[in-house]
Design a protein around this motif. Structure first.
Motif, mmCIF file in Angstrom:
data_model
loop_
_atom_site.group_PDB
_atom_site.id
_atom_site.type_symbol
_atom_site.label_atom_id
_atom_site.label_comp_id
_atom_site.label_asym_id
_atom_site.label_seq_id
_atom_site.Cartn_x
_atom_site.Cartn_y
_atom_site.Cartn_z
ATOM 1 N N TYR A 59 70.223 60.475 25.909
ATOM 2 C CA TYR A 59 70.349 58.969 25.685
ATOM 3 C C TYR A 59 70.080 58.536 27.173
ATOM 4 O O TYR A 59 70.769 58.515 28.205
ATOM 5 N N PRO A 60 69.100 57.496 27.401
ATOM 6 C CA PRO A 60 68.535 57.068 28.562
ATOM 7 C C PRO A 60 69.562 56.016 28.928
ATOM 8 O O PRO A 60 70.249 55.480 28.403
ATOM 9 N N LEU A 61 69.750 55.877 30.525
ATOM 10 C CA LEU A 61 70.578 55.221 31.252
ATOM 11 C C LEU A 61 70.009 54.226 31.984
ATOM 12 O O LEU A 61 68.984 54.635 32.764
ATOM 13 N N ARG A 62 70.648 52.984 32.175
ATOM 14 C CA ARG A 62 69.948 51.939 32.850
ATOM 15 C C ARG A 62 70.612 52.033 34.648
ATOM 16 O O ARG A 62 71.566 52.232 34.799
ATOM 17 N N ASN A 63 69.529 52.301 35.499
ATOM 18 C CA ASN A 63 69.903 52.604 36.943
ATOM 19 C C ASN A 63 70.679 51.125 37.271
ATOM 20 O O ASN A 63 70.173 49.887 37.239
ATOM 21 N N ASP A 64 72.071 51.270 37.752
ATOM 22 C CA ASP A 64 72.762 50.321 38.112
ATOM 23 C C ASP A 64 72.079 49.328 39.335
ATOM 24 O O ASP A 64 72.451 48.015 39.182
ATOM 25 N N GLU A 65 71.368 50.096 40.155
ATOM 26 C CA GLU A 65 70.867 49.485 41.407
ATOM 27 C C GLU A 65 69.355 48.706 40.820
ATOM 28 O O GLU A 65 69.150 47.787 41.366
ATOM 29 N N THR A 66 68.756 49.547 40.101
ATOM 30 C CA THR A 66 67.253 48.967 39.893
ATOM 31 C C THR A 66 67.152 48.305 38.547
ATOM 32 O O THR A 66 66.207 47.508 38.370
ATOM 33 N N GLY A 67 67.897 48.617 37.717
ATOM 34 C CA GLY A 67 67.836 47.908 36.151
ATOM 35 C C GLY A 67 66.873 48.888 35.384
ATOM 36 O O GLY A 67 66.671 48.448 34.360
ATOM 37 N N VAL A 68 66.204 49.686 36.000
ATOM 38 C CA VAL A 68 65.287 50.561 35.364
ATOM 39 C C VAL A 68 66.086 51.766 34.211
ATOM 40 O O VAL A 68 66.891 52.105 34.815
ATOM 41 N N SER A 69 65.504 51.837 33.047
ATOM 42 C CA SER A 69 66.233 52.676 32.283
ATOM 43 C C SER A 69 65.217 54.063 32.584
ATOM 44 O O SER A 69 64.301 54.266 32.866
ATOM 45 N N GLN A 70 66.401 55.144 32.507
ATOM 46 C CA GLN A 70 65.610 56.520 32.897
ATOM 47 C C GLN A 70 66.400 57.251 31.954
ATOM 48 O O GLN A 70 67.376 57.373 31.413
ATOM 49 N N GLU A 71 65.623 58.583 31.793
ATOM 50 C CA GLU A 71 65.956 59.674 30.913
ATOM 51 C C GLU A 71 67.026 60.304 31.307
ATOM 52 O O GLU A 71 67.412 60.352 32.562
ATOM 53 N N ALA A 72 68.020 60.425 30.529
ATOM 54 C CA ALA A 72 69.233 61.297 30.709
ATOM 55 C C ALA A 72 69.656 62.132 29.614
ATOM 56 O O ALA A 72 69.891 61.635 28.562
ATOM 57 N N VAL A 73 70.048 63.583 30.080
ATOM 58 C CA VAL A 73 70.303 64.274 29.119
ATOM 59 C C VAL A 73 71.519 65.260 29.696
ATOM 60 O O VAL A 73 71.786 65.597 30.566
ATOM 61 N N THR A 74 72.783 65.345 28.613
ATOM 62 C CA THR A 74 73.752 66.225 29.072
ATOM 63 C C THR A 74 73.982 66.963 27.718
ATOM 64 O O THR A 74 74.010 66.575 26.925
ATOM 65 N N HIS A 75 74.326 68.238 28.194
ATOM 66 C CA HIS A 75 74.935 69.329 27.263
ATOM 67 C C HIS A 75 76.365 69.525 27.036
ATOM 68 O O HIS A 75 76.936 69.514 28.238
ATOM 69 N N LEU A 76 77.074 69.317 26.015
ATOM 70 C CA LEU A 76 78.557 69.456 25.987
ATOM 71 C C LEU A 76 79.078 70.612 25.004
ATOM 72 O O LEU A 76 78.205 70.960 24.131
ATOM 73 N N LYS A 77 80.042 71.003 25.555
ATOM 74 C CA LYS A 77 80.446 72.458 24.829
ATOM 75 C C LYS A 77 82.086 72.245 24.745
ATOM 76 O O LYS A 77 82.490 71.791 25.896
#
Length: 232
Positions: A106-124
């Protein structure tokens, strides 16, 4: 807040890692003007030399924090972190029952630049619990102990990703659940965030040795593990 020396988990000629306490800022910040102590300052005085934090941990996150002892090693290790060459593992206590395994892409918006960035987390999911603590219209409360492995390194990534899948980290503000945070403060007298940076692993740039650094849980996290999950 921190009057005793920081626990050192690993030390070589050019690197040192500590088990950062929950609530301690890594370095001075205009955002947190209330803080009077910082990990950089404490460790510098403890070792008697300049130290360079090669990555960041949120103020309320405890666990493995790595420092370089020279400018050149600082530059090299920062490149390793930015290049996703450092494996990181976190442990968190979250609201509700999480799935056995899940990849959060789920992409996340950079709080400082406002640019959306790819973001991946694996959960177990490691453990689940249901305790006789009423919450809202429910007579009980459910929680999960999870292992989180970020494949990317965005600011507040784990906190935002867990909130996105509706399993916020207990004690997280502002991304978490304020009602759950209030419940934990009133019932357990807990006012920290239950996110622990448990382990990092990387190849040492000088020796080519695989370095694995693991941080034990701190007292408040241990207390909540016992309260929610019993003997581990």
């Amino acid at each position: 807040m921190v009057s005793k020396p920081l626990p050192i988990l690993y030390q070589s000629a050019d690197l040192v890692a500590i088990n950062k306490p929950h609530g301690l800022l890594v370095h001075r910040s205009m955002i947190a003007s209330d803080a009077s102590e910082f990990a950089v300052q404490i460790l510098r005085d403890q070792l008697g030399q300049r130290v360079y934090p090669v990555h960041r941990l949120d103020r309320k996150t405890g666990g493995v924090l790595l420092f370089a002892l020279t400018e050149s090693m600082n530059s090299i290790m920062q490149q390793q972190f930015m290049g996703a060459l450092v494996d990181k593992k976190y442990i968190a206590i979250v609201r509700g029952y999480t799935p056995d395994e899940q990849t959060i892409d789920y992409p996340l918006r950079n709080d400082e630049t406002g640019v959306s960035q790819e973001a991946v987390t694996h959960l177990k999911t490691l453990r689940q619990t249901e305790i006789p603590l009423p919450f809202g219209k429910h007579p009980t409360s459910r929680y999960s102990l999870v292992e989180l492995t970020p494949a990317t390194g965005r600011m507040h990534q784990l906190r935002k990703h867990m909130a996105h899948i509706l399993h916020p980290i207990i004690g997280d503000r502002p991304h978490g659940c304020n009602k759950q945070n209030k419940l934990f403060k009133e019932h357990f007298e807990m006012n920290t965030m239950l996110l622990h940076a448990q382990q990092i692993e990387f190849v040492h740039p000088v020796t080519s040795e695989v370095i694995t650094i693991t941080a034990p849980f701190q007292a408040e996290f241990e207390r909540m593990l016992g309260a929610l999950f019993g003997k581990m």
